[in-house]
Design a protein around this motif. Structure first.
Motif, PDB file in Angstrom:
ATOM      1  N   GLN A 206       1.198  -1.281   0.209  1.00 16.17           N
ATOM      2  CA  GLN A 206       0.356  -0.302  -0.262  1.00 16.17           C
ATOM      3  C   GLN A 206       0.862   0.768   0.290  1.00 16.17           C
ATOM      4  N   GLU A 207       1.937   1.061   0.242  1.00 15.56           N
ATOM      5  CA  GLU A 207       3.302   2.178  -0.034  1.00 15.56           C
ATOM      6  C   GLU A 207       4.039   3.212  -0.628  1.00 15.56           C
ATOM      7  N   MET A 208       3.144   1.997  -2.014  1.00 10.51           N
ATOM      8  CA  MET A 208       3.982   2.314  -2.933  1.00 10.51           C
ATOM      9  C   MET A 208       3.414   2.959  -4.430  1.00 10.51           C
ATOM     10  N   PRO A 209       4.418   2.871  -5.506  1.00 10.53           N
ATOM     11  CA  PRO A 209       3.158   4.336  -6.003  1.00 10.53           C
ATOM     12  C   PRO A 209       2.381   3.150  -7.500  1.00 10.53           C
ATOM     13  N   GLN A 210       1.891   2.868  -7.878  1.00  8.80           N
ATOM     14  CA  GLN A 210       0.930   1.716  -8.915  1.00  8.80           C
ATOM     15  C   GLN A 210       1.136   1.598  -9.443  1.00  8.80           C
ATOM     16  N   LYS A 211       2.442   1.916 -10.601  1.00  4.30           N
ATOM     17  CA  LYS A 211       3.066   0.879 -11.154  1.00  4.30           C
ATOM     18  C   LYS A 211       4.121   0.103 -10.503  1.00  4.30           C
ATOM     19  N   TYR A 212       4.315   0.634  -9.081  1.00  6.10           N
ATOM     20  CA  TYR A 212       4.923  -0.429  -8.840  1.00  6.10           C
ATOM     21  C   TYR A 212       4.683  -1.830  -8.174  1.00  6.10           C
ATOM     22  N   LYS A 213       3.357  -1.671  -7.971  1.00  3.52           N
ATOM     23  CA  LYS A 213       2.791  -2.064  -7.114  1.00  3.52           C
ATOM     24  C   LYS A 213       1.896  -3.303  -8.475  1.00  3.52           C
ATOM     25  N   GLU A 214       1.610  -3.166  -9.301  1.00  4.31           N
ATOM     26  CA  GLU A 214       1.298  -2.841 -10.882  1.00  4.31           C
ATOM     27  C   GLU A 214       2.531  -4.330 -11.306  1.00  4.31           C
ATOM     28  N   LEU A 215       3.383  -3.741 -11.136  1.00  8.15           N
ATOM     29  CA  LEU A 215       4.684  -4.738 -11.993  1.00  8.15           C
ATOM     30  C   LEU A 215       4.454  -6.217 -11.111  1.00  8.15           C
ATOM     31  N   LEU A 216       4.684  -5.801  -9.679  1.00  9.79           N
ATOM     32  CA  LEU A 216       5.011  -6.694  -8.127  1.00  9.79           C
ATOM     33  C   LEU A 216       3.800  -7.812  -8.988  1.00  9.79           C
ATOM     34  N   SER A 217       2.546  -7.561  -9.223  1.00 10.41           N
ATOM     35  CA  SER A 217       0.954  -8.357  -8.911  1.00 10.41           C
ATOM     36  C   SER A 217       1.647  -9.606 -10.141  1.00 10.41           C
ATOM     37  N   ILE A 218       2.398  -9.393 -11.564  1.00 12.88           N
ATOM     38  CA  ILE A 218       2.470 -10.001 -12.293  1.00 12.88           C
ATOM     39  C   ILE A 218       4.018 -10.831 -11.928  1.00 12.88           C
TER      40      ILE A 218
ATOM     41  N   THR B 105      11.620  -1.940 -11.274  1.00  8.64           N
ATOM     42  CA  THR B 105      12.867  -3.273  -9.689  1.00  8.64           C
ATOM     43  C   THR B 105      14.098  -3.836  -9.330  1.00  8.64           C
ATOM     44  N   ALA B 106      14.378  -1.932  -9.698  1.00 10.05           N
ATOM     45  CA  ALA B 106      16.004  -1.745  -8.857  1.00 10.05           C
ATOM     46  C   ALA B 106      15.248  -1.222  -7.569  1.00 10.05           C
ATOM     47  N   GLU B 107      14.038  -0.360  -7.655  1.00  9.66           N
ATOM     48  CA  GLU B 107      14.292   0.532  -6.400  1.00  9.66           C
ATOM     49  C   GLU B 107      13.279  -1.147  -5.507  1.00  9.66           C
ATOM     50  N   LEU B 108      12.237  -1.393  -6.071  1.00 12.77           N
ATOM     51  CA  LEU B 108      11.520  -2.853  -5.348  1.00 12.77           C
ATOM     52  C   LEU B 108      12.858  -3.602  -5.066  1.00 12.77           C
ATOM     53  N   VAL B 109      13.425  -4.160  -5.072  1.00 16.44           N
ATOM     54  CA  VAL B 109      14.572  -4.678  -4.758  1.00 16.44           C
ATOM     55  C   VAL B 109      15.513  -3.734  -2.700  1.00 16.44           C
ATOM     56  N   ILE B 110      16.212  -2.808  -3.650  1.00 15.88           N
ATOM     57  CA  ILE B 110      16.847  -1.728  -3.117  1.00 15.88           C
ATOM     58  C   ILE B 110      15.624  -0.552  -1.797  1.00 15.88           C
ATOM     59  N   LYS B 111      14.826  -0.716  -1.845  1.00 15.73           N
ATOM     60  CA  LYS B 111      13.735   0.032  -1.128  1.00 15.73           C
ATOM     61  C   LYS B 111      13.314  -0.249  -0.493  1.00 15.73           C
ATOM     62  N   TYR B 112      12.207  -0.973  -1.688  1.00 14.85           N
ATOM     63  CA  TYR B 112      11.804  -2.136  -0.719  1.00 14.85           C
ATOM     64  C   TYR B 112      11.178  -3.626  -0.295  1.00 14.85           C
ATOM     65  N   GLY B 113      12.831  -4.288  -0.640  1.00 12.27           N
ATOM     66  CA  GLY B 113      13.078  -5.491  -0.290  1.00 12.27           C
ATOM     67  C   GLY B 113      12.250  -6.449  -0.534  1.00 12.27           C
ATOM     68  N   TYR B 114      12.000  -6.469  -2.127  1.00 14.52           N
ATOM     69  CA  TYR B 114      11.711  -7.582  -2.567  1.00 14.52           C
ATOM     70  C   TYR B 114      12.855  -8.328  -3.254  1.00 14.52           C
ATOM     71  N   LEU B 115      13.116  -9.709  -3.492  1.00 11.08           N
ATOM     72  CA  LEU B 115      13.578 -10.766  -4.279  1.00 11.08           C
ATOM     73  C   LEU B 115      13.713 -10.655  -5.523  1.00 11.08           C
ATOM     74  N   ILE B 116      14.053  -9.744  -6.509  1.00 15.26           N
ATOM     75  CA  ILE B 116      13.292  -9.955  -7.529  1.00 15.26           C
ATOM     76  C   ILE B 116      15.188 -10.355  -8.814  1.00 15.26           C
ATOM     77  N   GLY B 117      14.766 -11.496  -9.110  1.00 13.78           N
ATOM     78  CA  GLY B 117      15.810 -11.801 -10.155  1.00 13.78           C
ATOM     79  C   GLY B 117      15.780 -11.041 -11.967  1.00 13.78           C
ATOM     80  N   VAL B 118      16.988 -11.939 -12.508  1.00 14.61           N
ATOM     81  CA  VAL B 118      17.036 -11.721 -14.010  1.00 14.61           C
ATOM     82  C   VAL B 118      17.251 -12.564 -14.327  1.00 14.61           C
ATOM     83  N   ASN B 119      17.221 -12.751 -15.849  1.00 12.10           N
ATOM     84  CA  ASN B 119      17.432 -13.545 -16.200  1.00 12.10           C
ATOM     85  C   ASN B 119      17.692 -13.082 -17.948  1.00 12.10           C
ATOM     86  N   ARG B 120      19.903 -12.501 -18.066  1.00  9.72           N
ATOM     87  CA  ARG B 120      20.333 -12.316 -19.006  1.00  9.72           C
ATOM     88  C   ARG B 120      19.886 -13.197 -20.156  1.00  9.72           C
TER      89      ARG B 120
END
Length: 106
Positions: free
Chosen positions: A7-19, A48-63
């Motif tokens: 609830q404390e994060m911007p809407q676009k952050y929530k949308e990305l996290l939800s998918i 995604t960087a902010e979700l990791v750094i500021k909000y504490g989520y474990l978001i990975g990336v495949n190259r």
């Protein structure tokens, strides 16, 4: 780091996290993310960087296949993401050095 209340994060952050889906095999590419929520590739990377750094989520990336972002589920996925980010950082530093040396050679 404890995850922030969504609830404390911007809407676009929530949308990305939800998918984002759990596990590297279910990674979503920037193209897929754009189709699903209309987020530009650069925004996806920054958020995604902010979700990791500021909000504490474990978001990975495949190259490599399947390319994209996902929720890290285990230590192997964490290590693969850290390796990819390290390689990217080293490439940026090499480019930085090359530009610097090329400019001052003349």
């Amino acid at each position: 780091m404890q995850k922030a209340n969504p609830q404390e994060m911007p809407q676009k952050y929530k949308e990305l996290l939800s998918i984002l889906r759990p596990g590297a095999e279910q990674a979503l590419s920037s193209t897929e993310i754009t189709k699903l929520i209309g987020m530009h590739r650069r925004d996806t990377s920054a958020i995604t960087a902010e979700l990791v750094i500021k909000y504490g989520y474990l978001i990975g990336v495949n190259r490599s296949q399947p390319f994209g972002y996902y929720i890290i589920e285990n230590e192997l996925e964490l290590k693969a993401t850290l390796r990819a980010l390290n390689n990217e950082a080293q490439g940026i530093m090499e480019r930085h050095k090359g530009l610097y040396l090329n400019f001052y050679k003349e």
